[in-house]
Design a protein around this motif. Structure first.
Motif, PDB file in Angstrom:
ATOM      1  N   ARG A 143      51.759  21.453 -37.104  1.00 22.75           N
ATOM      2  CA  ARG A 143      51.492  21.546 -35.672  1.00 22.75           C
ATOM      3  C   ARG A 143      52.792  21.726 -34.888  1.00 22.75           C
ATOM      4  N   GLU A 146      53.955  25.269 -35.254  1.00 23.39           N
ATOM      5  CA  GLU A 146      53.159  26.170 -34.426  1.00 23.39           C
ATOM      6  C   GLU A 146      53.537  26.041 -32.953  1.00 23.39           C
ATOM      7  N   GLU A 147      53.792  24.806 -32.505  1.00 29.00           N
ATOM      8  CA  GLU A 147      54.167  24.601 -31.104  1.00 29.00           C
ATOM      9  C   GLU A 147      55.526  25.231 -30.802  1.00 29.00           C
ATOM     10  N   ARG A 148      56.473  25.115 -31.756  1.00 23.61           N
ATOM     11  CA  ARG A 148      57.778  25.750 -31.559  1.00 23.61           C
ATOM     12  C   ARG A 148      57.632  27.265 -31.482  1.00 23.61           C
ATOM     13  N   PHE A 149      56.813  27.816 -32.370  1.00 24.63           N
ATOM     14  CA  PHE A 149      56.571  29.253 -32.362  1.00 24.63           C
ATOM     15  C   PHE A 149      55.962  29.692 -31.031  1.00 24.63           C
ATOM     16  N   GLN A 150      54.993  28.927 -30.527  1.00 24.06           N
ATOM     17  CA  GLN A 150      54.345  29.271 -29.271  1.00 24.06           C
ATOM     18  C   GLN A 150      55.328  29.205 -28.102  1.00 24.06           C
ATOM     19  N   ARG A 151      56.247  28.219 -28.135  1.00 21.98           N
ATOM     20  CA  ARG A 151      57.245  28.116 -27.066  1.00 21.98           C
ATOM     21  C   ARG A 151      58.191  29.322 -27.082  1.00 21.98           C
ATOM     22  N   VAL A 153      57.472  32.343 -28.243  1.00 19.76           N
ATOM     23  CA  VAL A 153      56.697  33.496 -27.772  1.00 19.76           C
ATOM     24  C   VAL A 153      56.549  33.437 -26.260  1.00 19.76           C
ATOM     25  N   GLU A 154      56.246  32.253 -25.734  1.00 16.43           N
ATOM     26  CA  GLU A 154      56.021  32.107 -24.294  1.00 16.43           C
ATOM     27  C   GLU A 154      57.294  32.385 -23.504  1.00 16.43           C
ATOM     28  N   LEU A 171      46.692  35.879 -29.710  1.00 17.31           N
ATOM     29  CA  LEU A 171      47.724  35.188 -28.936  1.00 17.31           C
ATOM     30  C   LEU A 171      48.382  36.174 -27.988  1.00 17.31           C
ATOM     31  N   ASN A 173      51.327  36.101 -24.403  1.00 18.44           N
ATOM     32  CA  ASN A 173      52.219  35.264 -23.605  1.00 18.44           C
ATOM     33  C   ASN A 173      52.106  35.636 -22.125  1.00 18.44           C
ATOM     34  N   ARG A 184      44.920  35.501 -19.646  1.00 15.57           N
ATOM     35  CA  ARG A 184      44.848  35.430 -21.113  1.00 15.57           C
ATOM     36  C   ARG A 184      43.469  35.042 -21.610  1.00 15.57           C
TER      37      ARG A 184
END
Length: 207
Positions: A143, A146-151, A153-154, A171, A173, A184
């Motif tokens: 998790r 995944e959160e680091r990856f999402q940050r 990307v964002e 997904l 951004n 989104r």
């Protein structure tokens, strides 16, 4: 005599079958005990813990002596207990045969971890509910990744879109929202061709 011979043969078959069943049970127990990355244990129909493996002890932090006989709601957060989530999980498993979820759970020391949960109803040969098997996996690190990856990307200054193998948007951004003018929520789950000019849509799938 023939009847005596048949009786002896039946006894031999019965002993053999029982021995095979015991061997299968021992093999299954060894597999469960050896699954150190998974908490695997049994619950009675009301949700009290009946068995406990090494993986469960490692993940949850309780020894077998400490936890067997207690209700599995001990692993839930106080807010989930107040909302009735443990009872809801068993209710769904009773009705459909299984319950799957991800969420926060609580270790013996009070720390929380992100868990992947599978509860499966266990019935006897007559269809009566005997209890539930419960599988727990600690997916906290996954998790966090995944959160680091999402940050990342964002935070990108470019529009970024992730698409599934069948072409559905999985997904996006903030820059994607700004560039295309869609919220989104209106893009996720839709086909990527929605963002392609209509005259190019027929050939886009080939690309």
């Amino acid at each position: 005599s023939a009847p005596y011979g048949d009786s002896v043969l039946a006894s031999i078959i019965d002993v053999t079958d029982r021995r095979k069943a015991e061997e299968r049970a021992q093999l299954l127990a060894a597999i469960i005990e050896g699954a150190k990355d998974y908490g695997i244990f049994m619950l009675d129909p009301e949700g009290h813990i009946l068995t406990w493996n090494e993986g469960a002890a490692r993940i949850e932090g309780y020894s077998e002596a400490e936890i067997v006989g207690r209700h599995f709601s001990h692993f839930h957060t106080p807010e989930d207990v107040r909302s009735g989530l443990p009872e809801h999980e068993l209710q769904i498993a009773r009705a459909t045969g299984k319950f799957e979820d991800q969420g926060w759970r609580v270790r013996s020391d009070g720390s929380r971890f992100w868990a992947s949960i599978l509860i499966t109803a266990v019935h006897d040969k007559d269809g009566n509910l005997r209890g539930f098997s419960k599988l727990t996996q600690d997916t906290t690190e996954r998790r966090r990744t995944e959160e680091r990856f999402q940050r990342v990307v964002e935070a990108s200054p470019s529009a970024m879109i992730m698409v599934s193998a069948d072409g559905l948007i999985a997904l996006v951004n903030t820059q994607t929202e700004k560039l295309f003018g869609y919220d989104r929520r209106d893009m996720l789950g839709r086909h990527i061709e929605m963002l392609v000019p209509e005259r190019f849509r027929s050939s886009h799938g080939g690309h």
